[in-house]
Design a protein around this motif. Structure first.
Motif, PDB file in Angstrom:
ATOM      1  N   THR A 225      -5.163  66.097 104.236  1.00  0.00           N
ATOM      2  CA  THR A 225      -5.706  66.571 105.288  1.00  0.00           C
ATOM      3  C   THR A 225      -6.889  67.318 105.247  1.00  0.00           C
ATOM      4  O   THR A 225      -7.680  67.255 106.129  1.00  0.00           O
ATOM      5  CB  THR A 225      -4.691  67.761 105.994  1.00  0.00           C
ATOM      6  OG1 THR A 225      -4.300  68.660 105.264  1.00  0.00           O
ATOM      7  CG2 THR A 225      -3.247  66.925 106.511  1.00  0.00           C
ATOM      8  N   ALA A 226      -7.146  68.152 103.836  1.00  0.00           N
ATOM      9  CA  ALA A 226      -8.328  68.856 103.834  1.00  0.00           C
ATOM     10  C   ALA A 226      -9.574  67.889 103.681  1.00  0.00           C
ATOM     11  O   ALA A 226     -10.571  68.102 104.177  1.00  0.00           O
ATOM     12  CB  ALA A 226      -8.260  69.863 102.539  1.00  0.00           C
ATOM     13  N   LEU A 227      -9.186  66.766 102.671  1.00  0.00           N
ATOM     14  CA  LEU A 227     -10.451  65.743 102.624  1.00  0.00           C
ATOM     15  C   LEU A 227     -10.700  65.124 103.890  1.00  0.00           C
ATOM     16  O   LEU A 227     -11.938  64.780 104.207  1.00  0.00           O
ATOM     17  CB  LEU A 227      -9.970  64.735 101.403  1.00  0.00           C
ATOM     18  CG  LEU A 227      -9.826  65.338 100.005  1.00  0.00           C
ATOM     19  CD1 LEU A 227      -8.791  64.516  99.012  1.00  0.00           C
ATOM     20  CD2 LEU A 227     -11.451  65.439  99.423  1.00  0.00           C
ATOM     21  N   GLU A 228      -9.544  64.706 104.692  1.00  0.00           N
ATOM     22  CA  GLU A 228     -10.040  64.176 105.929  1.00  0.00           C
ATOM     23  C   GLU A 228     -11.072  65.026 106.743  1.00  0.00           C
ATOM     24  O   GLU A 228     -11.745  64.721 107.579  1.00  0.00           O
ATOM     25  CB  GLU A 228      -8.818  63.603 106.655  1.00  0.00           C
ATOM     26  CG  GLU A 228      -8.713  63.025 107.889  1.00  0.00           C
ATOM     27  CD  GLU A 228      -9.128  63.681 109.195  1.00  0.00           C
ATOM     28  OE1 GLU A 228      -9.630  63.259 110.111  1.00  0.00           O
ATOM     29  OE2 GLU A 228      -8.803  64.891 109.045  1.00  0.00           O
TER      30      GLU A 228
ATOM     31  N   PHE B 288       3.754  70.218 100.280  1.00  0.00           N
ATOM     32  CA  PHE B 288       2.730  70.858 101.030  1.00  0.00           C
ATOM     33  C   PHE B 288       1.352  70.592 100.232  1.00  0.00           C
ATOM     34  O   PHE B 288       0.287  70.242 101.041  1.00  0.00           O
ATOM     35  CB  PHE B 288       3.230  72.180 100.999  1.00  0.00           C
ATOM     36  CG  PHE B 288       1.964  73.202 101.421  1.00  0.00           C
ATOM     37  CD1 PHE B 288       1.925  73.298 102.765  1.00  0.00           C
ATOM     38  CD2 PHE B 288       1.331  73.951 100.793  1.00  0.00           C
ATOM     39  CE1 PHE B 288       0.777  73.827 103.580  1.00  0.00           C
ATOM     40  CE2 PHE B 288       0.207  74.764 101.293  1.00  0.00           C
ATOM     41  CZ  PHE B 288      -0.106  74.760 102.664  1.00  0.00           C
ATOM     42  N   VAL B 289       1.510  70.864  98.964  1.00  0.00           N
ATOM     43  CA  VAL B 289      -0.076  70.584  98.504  1.00  0.00           C
ATOM     44  C   VAL B 289      -0.424  69.046  98.264  1.00  0.00           C
ATOM     45  O   VAL B 289      -1.611  68.870  98.575  1.00  0.00           O
ATOM     46  CB  VAL B 289       0.080  70.907  96.837  1.00  0.00           C
ATOM     47  CG1 VAL B 289      -1.429  70.633  96.047  1.00  0.00           C
ATOM     48  CG2 VAL B 289       0.318  72.708  96.652  1.00  0.00           C
TER      49      VAL B 289
ATOM     50  N   GLU C 140       0.571  78.173  96.310  1.00  0.00           N
ATOM     51  CA  GLU C 140       1.666  77.173  96.344  1.00  0.00           C
ATOM     52  C   GLU C 140       1.672  76.319  95.005  1.00  0.00           C
ATOM     53  O   GLU C 140       2.855  76.370  94.476  1.00  0.00           O
ATOM     54  CB  GLU C 140       1.803  76.397  97.377  1.00  0.00           C
ATOM     55  CG  GLU C 140       2.719  75.370  97.482  1.00  0.00           C
ATOM     56  CD  GLU C 140       4.244  75.768  97.444  1.00  0.00           C
ATOM     57  OE1 GLU C 140       5.095  75.033  97.291  1.00  0.00           O
ATOM     58  OE2 GLU C 140       4.420  76.999  97.933  1.00  0.00           O
ATOM     59  N   VAL C 141       0.658  76.072  94.691  1.00  0.00           N
ATOM     60  CA  VAL C 141       0.515  75.107  93.466  1.00  0.00           C
ATOM     61  C   VAL C 141       0.647  75.968  92.322  1.00  0.00           C
ATOM     62  O   VAL C 141       1.448  75.536  91.425  1.00  0.00           O
ATOM     63  CB  VAL C 141      -0.790  74.091  93.425  1.00  0.00           C
ATOM     64  CG1 VAL C 141      -2.223  75.147  92.921  1.00  0.00           C
ATOM     65  CG2 VAL C 141      -0.642  72.824  92.864  1.00  0.00           C
ATOM     66  N   MET C 142       0.189  77.057  92.211  1.00  0.00           N
ATOM     67  CA  MET C 142       0.383  78.169  91.173  1.00  0.00           C
ATOM     68  C   MET C 142       1.826  78.477  91.196  1.00  0.00           C
ATOM     69  O   MET C 142       2.375  78.643  89.921  1.00  0.00           O
ATOM     70  CB  MET C 142      -0.583  79.080  91.226  1.00  0.00           C
ATOM     71  CG  MET C 142      -1.803  78.889  90.944  1.00  0.00           C
ATOM     72  SD  MET C 142      -3.043  80.375  90.619  1.00  0.00           S
ATOM     73  CE  MET C 142      -3.271  81.049  92.400  1.00  0.00           C
ATOM     74  N   LYS C 143       2.541  78.774  92.003  1.00  0.00           N
ATOM     75  CA  LYS C 143       3.846  78.924  92.112  1.00  0.00           C
ATOM     76  C   LYS C 143       4.896  78.053  91.547  1.00  0.00           C
ATOM     77  O   LYS C 143       5.842  78.126  90.637  1.00  0.00           O
ATOM     78  CB  LYS C 143       4.278  79.060  93.584  1.00  0.00           C
ATOM     79  CG  LYS C 143       5.847  79.453  93.725  1.00  0.00           C
ATOM     80  CD  LYS C 143       6.091  79.495  95.324  1.00  0.00           C
ATOM     81  CE  LYS C 143       7.661  80.109  95.591  1.00  0.00           C
ATOM     82  NZ  LYS C 143       7.802  80.074  96.996  1.00  0.00           N
TER      83      LYS C 143
END
Length: 547
Positions: free
Chosen positions: A179-182, A172-173, A207-210
């Motif tokens: 998707t965010a940079l685009e 997901f990350v 999510e990344v911290m999880k």
């Protein structure tokens, strides 16, 4: 152009507006401009990678890994080495050209069509178009939200890098990087679209911290309370700073039985709570305070320093020959410990240097502080804590933590912690805790009033603790007797803030100043939607939280 820059990604940016001559962090215009161009290149790569995702094609893992490494390299106080940036820029062009061959659709975004120039001087000229303020026709709220998302991504990348180092990652990350940079290249996106994306950045941060929490807990076992000596011991030593527990583990293994003491520094302090790390007897304590004091604290010490993640400052000549960097950290003229082909590292050079220097001549009297209150350790006492709340012995919980810095106004956090009533619990995390973690706050029926939850990424632990308490009282987090007082300095704190906002947490206090990249309208949105509050004075804010 080579003597000008614009950067406002950290809290201490000049005048609360932006660094234009040299960064407060020590970043010179050349590095700042190459970092702008590197981000520009990442956006171009993302345009092609997003097209592949949209067409059901698989994007190789090396793409998000490269994006992650580059984002982290450009985070505040990470890398100041010109050659590293040039090599990353060249690699970004190779990746972009390779992706172009795989994408049949025409992509006309300028970040995608741009081709990197061949020389450093030409790159620096090209970097002008990549500057934050280059296009003065962009709506200030659009620019503000784009910057907020980008800085959130940089913070996320730091956590993602740590997790990937021990072979944990989130699909997901990885896709969100793309998707965010685009999306940051899409001029058709409105303020509303970008607000939605900003909240998705918060979800990606959670999510990344999880994932990182899972990685650290499974790799090194879950933290348990542990007393850490904060004074020095006789003998040769290496100080390890940053966040990467895997680097610490390798260093501990390679220094075993060599007569070298290992001290943590800065955000490495919580490592003492992990069973698989504290089992090493030569992990003897923690050296110094928060990152911004390193130039004074490292001045002429008879031992070595290893910087594993961000927070490096210009090394003084008195210790430049004994400080080493690794991972994406770099400073010109400072020795770097690279990865070997098998993904491990060889710390022989720093070990030999530490032995040569000889270390401290005598022990200081032991002084200990308590760490290791991650969500599992704290929630082991959940029934007891809930009982104390119901009995009125615990009246309120305060989360006081975040990044530290040199600004005088940061004394607010020390004063606030000292003023917290004795029937309240303080949860703290990240290097902001160095403002008060050596003070004695006592206990409430055996429960320490100051609970060190861990590193900046352990905001996830604080969230887990808060959610568990909310469940116990059959309410939501915003209805708990809980107040969050955040200090911020760089982009990991931005990721943490977005994570908390994405969970709908309201009424947080933020300081010592508000981010320069928040436009008045974006700030007003956050105030109206989340009751986000700038700090005022400790006594006034404390009274507000308790009423």
């Amino acid at each position: 152009m080579e003597n000008a820059m614009f950067c406002y990604q950290c809290e201490q940016t000049v005048g609360g507006k932006g660094c234009t001559r040299v960064g407060v962090c020590g970043k010179v215009p050349e590095i700042a401009n190459m970092q702008d161009l590197l981000i520009y290149q990442l956006k171009g790569i993302a345009c092609y990678a997003k097209n592949m995702l949209d067409n059901g094609k698989e994007v190789p893992e090396c793409i998000p890994k490269f994006i992650e490494d580059c984002l982290f390299t450009t985070l505040t106080n990470v890398n100041f080495d010109s050659d590293v940036h040039i090599n990353l820029l060249k690699k970004s062009q190779e990746i972009k050209e390779d992706l172009r061959k795989q994408v049949t659709d025409k992509i006309d975004r300028e970040q995608a069509t741009y081709n990197l120039s061949s020389t450093k001087s030409e790159m620096l000229k090209d970097a002008e178009k990549a500057g934050i303020m280059y296009d003065d026709t962009i709506d200030q709220d659009i620019r503000s939200l784009r910057s907020t998302i980008l800085y959130g991504l940089k913070g996320i990348s730091a956590y993602g890098h740590q997790a990937r180092y021990i072979n944990y990652k989130s699909d997901f990350v990885d896709k969100f990087y793309i998707t965010a940079l685009e999306a940051l290249t899409d001029d058709k996106l409105t303020v509303e679209h970008l607000i939605t994306l900003t909240m998705k950045a918060g979800e990606a941060s959670i999510e990344v911290m999880k994932v990182l929490d899972k990685a650290n807990n499974e790799k090194f076992n879950s933290p348990t309370p542990h007393k850490v000596n904060v004074n020095i011991k006789k003998g040769p030593f290496i100080i390890i700073s940053g966040h990467d527990l895997r680097d610490l583990e390798q260093l501990l293994e390679q220094t075993k039985d060599k007569g070298i003491n290992i001290y943590t520094h800065g955000e490495m302090l919580p490592a003492h709570g992990y069973p698989e790390l504290k089992k090493y007897k030569h992990l003897v304590g923690n050296f110094g305070g928060a990152w911004q004091n390193q130039q004074k604290e490292f001045d002429g010490i008879p031992g070595c320093i290893l910087m594993t993640t961000n927070c490096i400052m210009r090394p003084r000549d008195s210790y430049k020959d004994r400080i080493f960097t690794t991972n994406v950290v770099g400073w010109e003229g400072v020795k770097h410990v690279p990865f070997k082909e098998d993904g491990t590292k060889d710390f022989t050079e720093i070990i030999n240097k530490a032995l040569e220097l000889g270390g401290f001549k005598e022990d200081e009297e032991t002084k200990e502080i308590l760490v290791g209150f991650g969500h599992k350790a704290t929630l082991a006492h959940a029934e007891e804590i809930v009982k104390l709340v119901k009995e009125g012995k615990i009246k309120h919980f305060f989360v006081i933590g975040g990044c530290d810095g040199a600004r005088p106004g940061r004394n607010y956090y020390t004063d606030f912690a000292k003023m917290v009533p004795k029937d309240c619990i303080i949860l703290t995390l990240a290097c902001g805790k160095y403002r008060f973690n050596k003070l004695d706050f006592g206990t409430i029926d055996g429960i320490p009033r100051l609970l060190d939850v861990g590193q900046c990424n352990d905001v996830y632990s604080a969230v887990r603790i808060a959610l568990a308490l909310a469940d116990a009282f059959d309410t939501d987090v915003n209805s708990l007797p809980l107040s969050i007082i955040l200090s911020w300095y760089e982009q990991k704190a931005v990721a943490d803030l977005l994570a908390l906002l994405s969970l709908g947490i309201k009424g947080m206090y933020l300081g010592p100043t508000l981010p320069a990249f928040l436009s008045p309208n974006v700030l007003q949105y956050l105030v109206d939607t989340f009751d986000l509050r700038p700090i005022s004075t400790p006594d006034k804010d404390l009274q507000t939280t308790l009423n």
